[in-house]
Design a protein around this motif. Structure first.
Motif, PDB file in Angstrom:
ATOM      1  N   HIS A  46      43.864  54.087 -21.440  1.00  0.00           N
ATOM      2  CA  HIS A  46      42.615  53.287 -20.596  1.00  0.00           C
ATOM      3  C   HIS A  46      43.440  51.703 -21.397  1.00  0.00           C
ATOM      4  CE1 HIS A  46      39.285  51.075 -19.233  1.00  0.00           C
ATOM      5  NE2 HIS A  46      39.378  50.477 -20.394  1.00  0.00           N
ATOM      6  N   LYS A  47      43.702  50.819 -21.160  1.00  0.00           N
ATOM      7  CA  LYS A  47      44.068  49.405 -21.079  1.00  0.00           C
ATOM      8  C   LYS A  47      42.497  48.171 -21.240  1.00  0.00           C
ATOM      9  CE  LYS A  47      48.621  49.886 -19.892  1.00  0.00           C
ATOM     10  NZ  LYS A  47      49.590  49.019 -21.314  1.00  0.00           N
ATOM     11  N   PHE A  48      43.032  47.172 -22.379  1.00  0.00           N
ATOM     12  CA  PHE A  48      41.935  46.764 -22.364  1.00  0.00           C
ATOM     13  C   PHE A  48      42.033  44.796 -21.834  1.00  0.00           C
ATOM     14  CE2 PHE A  48      40.517  50.068 -25.784  1.00  0.00           C
ATOM     15  CZ  PHE A  48      39.220  50.391 -24.839  1.00  0.00           C
ATOM     16  N   PRO A  49      41.541  44.522 -21.475  1.00  0.00           N
ATOM     17  CA  PRO A  49      42.116  43.091 -21.384  1.00  0.00           C
ATOM     18  C   PRO A  49      41.760  42.281 -22.556  1.00  0.00           C
ATOM     19  CG  PRO A  49      39.638  43.630 -20.206  1.00  0.00           C
ATOM     20  CD  PRO A  49      40.089  44.426 -20.600  1.00  0.00           C
ATOM     21  N   VAL A  50      41.611  41.327 -22.413  1.00  0.00           N
ATOM     22  CA  VAL A  50      42.552  40.356 -23.868  1.00  0.00           C
ATOM     23  C   VAL A  50      41.307  39.114 -23.307  1.00  0.00           C
ATOM     24  CG1 VAL A  50      43.305  39.849 -26.157  1.00  0.00           C
ATOM     25  CG2 VAL A  50      44.513  41.745 -24.483  1.00  0.00           C
ATOM     26  N   LEU A  51      40.487  38.808 -24.307  1.00  0.00           N
ATOM     27  CA  LEU A  51      40.139  37.802 -25.182  1.00  0.00           C
ATOM     28  C   LEU A  51      40.263  37.223 -26.489  1.00  0.00           C
ATOM     29  CD1 LEU A  51      37.525  35.447 -24.464  1.00  0.00           C
ATOM     30  CD2 LEU A  51      35.757  37.809 -24.698  1.00  0.00           C
ATOM     31  N   TYR A  52      41.081  36.130 -26.268  1.00  0.00           N
ATOM     32  CA  TYR A  52      41.304  35.011 -27.239  1.00  0.00           C
ATOM     33  C   TYR A  52      40.067  34.117 -27.965  1.00  0.00           C
ATOM     34  CZ  TYR A  52      45.886  36.684 -26.128  1.00  0.00           C
ATOM     35  OH  TYR A  52      47.540  37.418 -25.530  1.00  0.00           O
ATOM     36  N   TRP A  53      40.404  34.547 -29.110  1.00  0.00           N
ATOM     37  CA  TRP A  53      39.512  33.487 -29.941  1.00  0.00           C
ATOM     38  C   TRP A  53      40.166  32.533 -31.204  1.00  0.00           C
ATOM     39  CZ3 TRP A  53      34.215  31.123 -30.060  1.00  0.00           C
ATOM     40  CH2 TRP A  53      34.158  31.047 -31.101  1.00  0.00           C
ATOM     41  N   LEU A  54      39.836  31.083 -31.116  1.00  0.00           N
ATOM     42  CA  LEU A  54      40.186  30.555 -32.092  1.00  0.00           C
ATOM     43  C   LEU A  54      39.608  29.218 -32.568  1.00  0.00           C
ATOM     44  CD1 LEU A  54      42.695  28.298 -28.476  1.00  0.00           C
ATOM     45  CD2 LEU A  54      43.074  30.358 -30.219  1.00  0.00           C
ATOM     46  N   SER A  55      39.776  29.761 -33.598  1.00  0.00           N
ATOM     47  CA  SER A  55      38.665  29.333 -34.838  1.00  0.00           C
ATOM     48  C   SER A  55      38.703  27.163 -34.742  1.00  0.00           C
ATOM     49  CB  SER A  55      38.919  29.691 -35.799  1.00  0.00           C
ATOM     50  OG  SER A  55      38.319  31.397 -35.814  1.00  0.00           O
ATOM     51  N   GLY A  56      37.827  27.678 -35.366  1.00  0.00           N
ATOM     52  CA  GLY A  56      38.012  25.199 -35.834  1.00  0.00           C
ATOM     53  C   GLY A  56      38.360  25.097 -37.587  1.00  0.00           C
ATOM     54  N   LEU A  57      38.389  24.110 -37.736  1.00  0.00           N
ATOM     55  CA  LEU A  57      38.536  23.227 -39.169  1.00  0.00           C
ATOM     56  C   LEU A  57      38.566  24.633 -40.465  1.00  0.00           C
ATOM     57  CD1 LEU A  57      37.871  20.168 -37.900  1.00  0.00           C
ATOM     58  CD2 LEU A  57      40.458  21.130 -38.839  1.00  0.00           C
ATOM     59  N   THR A  58      39.709  24.654 -41.051  1.00  0.00           N
ATOM     60  CA  THR A  58      38.846  25.519 -42.709  1.00  0.00           C
ATOM     61  C   THR A  58      39.153  26.508 -42.423  1.00  0.00           C
ATOM     62  OG1 THR A  58      36.689  25.711 -42.619  1.00  0.00           O
ATOM     63  CG2 THR A  58      38.305  22.846 -43.057  1.00  0.00           C
ATOM     64  N   CYS A  59      38.899  27.331 -40.915  1.00  0.00           N
ATOM     65  CA  CYS A  59      38.876  28.777 -40.511  1.00  0.00           C
ATOM     66  C   CYS A  59      40.291  29.788 -40.687  1.00  0.00           C
ATOM     67  CB  CYS A  59      38.397  28.727 -39.031  1.00  0.00           C
ATOM     68  SG  CYS A  59      35.802  28.141 -39.307  1.00  0.00           S
ATOM     69  N   THR A  60      39.659  30.952 -41.060  1.00  0.00           N
ATOM     70  CA  THR A  60      41.271  31.971 -40.970  1.00  0.00           C
ATOM     71  C   THR A  60      41.177  33.070 -39.699  1.00  0.00           C
ATOM     72  OG1 THR A  60      40.227  33.387 -42.344  1.00  0.00           O
ATOM     73  CG2 THR A  60      41.452  31.299 -43.575  1.00  0.00           C
ATOM     74  N   ASP A  61      41.692  34.338 -40.058  1.00  0.00           N
ATOM     75  CA  ASP A  61      41.303  34.846 -38.671  1.00  0.00           C
ATOM     76  C   ASP A  61      40.121  35.418 -38.705  1.00  0.00           C
ATOM     77  OD1 ASP A  61      43.516  35.717 -40.618  1.00  0.00           O
ATOM     78  OD2 ASP A  61      43.216  37.841 -39.663  1.00  0.00           O
ATOM     79  N   GLU A  62      39.573  35.894 -40.391  1.00  0.00           N
ATOM     80  CA  GLU A  62      38.623  36.353 -40.906  1.00  0.00           C
ATOM     81  C   GLU A  62      37.311  35.701 -39.879  1.00  0.00           C
ATOM     82  OE1 GLU A  62      39.283  38.099 -44.239  1.00  0.00           O
ATOM     83  OE2 GLU A  62      39.875  36.606 -45.090  1.00  0.00           O
ATOM     84  N   ASN A  63      36.720  34.395 -40.220  1.00  0.00           N
ATOM     85  CA  ASN A  63      35.517  33.826 -40.188  1.00  0.00           C
ATOM     86  C   ASN A  63      35.265  34.338 -38.689  1.00  0.00           C
ATOM     87  OD1 ASN A  63      37.634  31.824 -41.279  1.00  0.00           O
ATOM     88  ND2 ASN A  63      35.629  31.291 -41.776  1.00  0.00           N
ATOM     89  N   PHE A  64      35.832  34.614 -37.774  1.00  0.00           N
ATOM     90  CA  PHE A  64      35.308  34.625 -36.523  1.00  0.00           C
ATOM     91  C   PHE A  64      34.547  36.574 -36.056  1.00  0.00           C
ATOM     92  CE2 PHE A  64      35.928  36.605 -32.076  1.00  0.00           C
ATOM     93  CZ  PHE A  64      34.945  35.875 -31.089  1.00  0.00           C
ATOM     94  N   ILE A  65      35.657  36.980 -36.747  1.00  0.00           N
ATOM     95  CA  ILE A  65      34.816  38.951 -36.831  1.00  0.00           C
ATOM     96  C   ILE A  65      34.036  38.919 -37.815  1.00  0.00           C
ATOM     97  CG2 ILE A  65      36.523  40.575 -37.867  1.00  0.00           C
ATOM     98  CD1 ILE A  65      37.088  39.770 -34.671  1.00  0.00           C
ATOM     99  N   SER A  66      33.913  38.464 -39.198  1.00  0.00           N
ATOM    100  CA  SER A  66      33.299  39.067 -39.956  1.00  0.00           C
ATOM    101  C   SER A  66      31.891  38.340 -39.567  1.00  0.00           C
ATOM    102  CB  SER A  66      33.380  38.821 -41.898  1.00  0.00           C
ATOM    103  OG  SER A  66      33.237  37.231 -41.486  1.00  0.00           O
ATOM    104  N   LYS A  67      31.601  36.866 -39.088  1.00  0.00           N
ATOM    105  CA  LYS A  67      30.104  36.825 -38.659  1.00  0.00           C
ATOM    106  C   LYS A  67      29.593  35.863 -37.535  1.00  0.00           C
ATOM    107  CE  LYS A  67      31.673  32.377 -42.881  1.00  0.00           C
ATOM    108  NZ  LYS A  67      31.447  31.317 -42.709  1.00  0.00           N
TER     109      LYS A  67
END
Length: 284
Positions: A46-67
């Motif tokens: 199975h293949k999944f479509p991809v949804l990119y998330w771009l975070s805001g000022l001061t963020c890293t790649d972790e904020n969205f995933i954890s919050k």
């Protein structure tokens, strides 16, 4: 330098997995991290479509995933979430960490033209390098089916990237996006320093300017904006974008949410709507 991604963490969530990766980015000239949330797979091929998330000022790649809590609906809708970092890191450019709204953690999803900031090529990283890296290393991702969304500076990134690359993304949405950076303090500071004084170049990274250039936007743009956001009137100015969309006959759903601020509490409240908005476009 290892350009292939190396897994550095993995956590199960809603039947799928949050996985964090590290790789060397030739475009940015440094090591970068990014997160992928893989939903539970119905079959090996199975293949999944991809949804990119771009975070805001001061963020890293972790904020969205954890919050954000986005994984619950991403899991049920069968959409993979990809969250890159917000700027190059570890280059030790003089002044890169002097302020929270410029430099490290503040890449603005553009390609800098000023020599001092030549590594700040986040537009090319998000649009070119990262999708290629994903398609070459993750056979379970269908990178040709992609959408994009983001928050604040990342909302600006998502809107401008989508408008310039409608062949690459099926849909776009944003939380409290910076829609008219040429006319707000955060945007003017970043654009002047990264691009220099040529205002025509600034307009190439301004969604309100771009919307008039790209006729034929057919997918509805979804924006949520908290009415108690302290940045609403002097930095974000969604009504400027709304006016431009009306003039260009672009479908926009701008939802002003009473009592909500600029935080991840706001994002978590409405994230399900955004995931479903994109899942519908990705699965058409």
């Amino acid at each position: 330098m290892e350009t292939k991604p190396t897994e550095i963490s993995s956590s199960k969530m809603f039947g799928g997995y949050n996985k964090r990766y590290k790789h060397y980015s030739p475009i940015l000239g440094c090591s970068m991290t990014f997160h992928i949330y893989f939903p539970p797979s119905p079959s090996l091929c199975h293949k999944f479509p991809v949804l990119y998330w771009l975070s805001g000022l001061t963020c890293t790649d972790e904020n969205f995933i954890s919050k954000s809590g986005a994984q619950r609906v991403a899991s049920s809708e069968g959409v993979a979430l990809v969250a890159p970092d917000t700027s190059p890191r570890g280059l030790n450019v003089e002044g890169e960490a002097d302020s929270w709204d410029f430099g490290v953690g503040a890449g603005f999803y553009l390609n800098a033209t000023q020599d001092k900031w030549k590594n700040w090529q986040m537009y090319d990283y998000v649009v070119k390098e990262l999708p290629k890296l994903l398609s070459e290393n993750f056979p379970q991702l269908e990178t040709s089916r992609a959408s994009i969304f983001g928050h604040s500076m990342g909302g600006h990134g998502a809107l401008t990237i989508y408008l310039k690359n409608q062949d690459k993304y099926k849909s776009v949405s944003a939380f409290a996006p910076l829609v008219n950076p040429i006319n707000c303090p955060w945007g003017q500071k970043a654009l002047m320093n990264y691009l220099g004084g040529n205002k025509a170049e600034w307009e190439e990274y301004d969604a309100t300017c771009l919307i008039t250039k790209f006729n034929g936007v057919r997918a509805t743009i979804l924006i949520d904006q908290g009415e108690d956001d302290k940045f609403l009137h002097d930095q974000l100015m969604p009504h400027k974008f709304e006016e431009a969309c009306k003039k260009a006959n672009v479908p926009l759903l701008l939802r002003l949410q009473p009592g909500y601020d600029h935080s991840y509490y706001f994002i978590a409240t409405f994230i399900d709507d955004h995931i479903r908005h994109h899942a519908q476009a990705l699965n058409l």
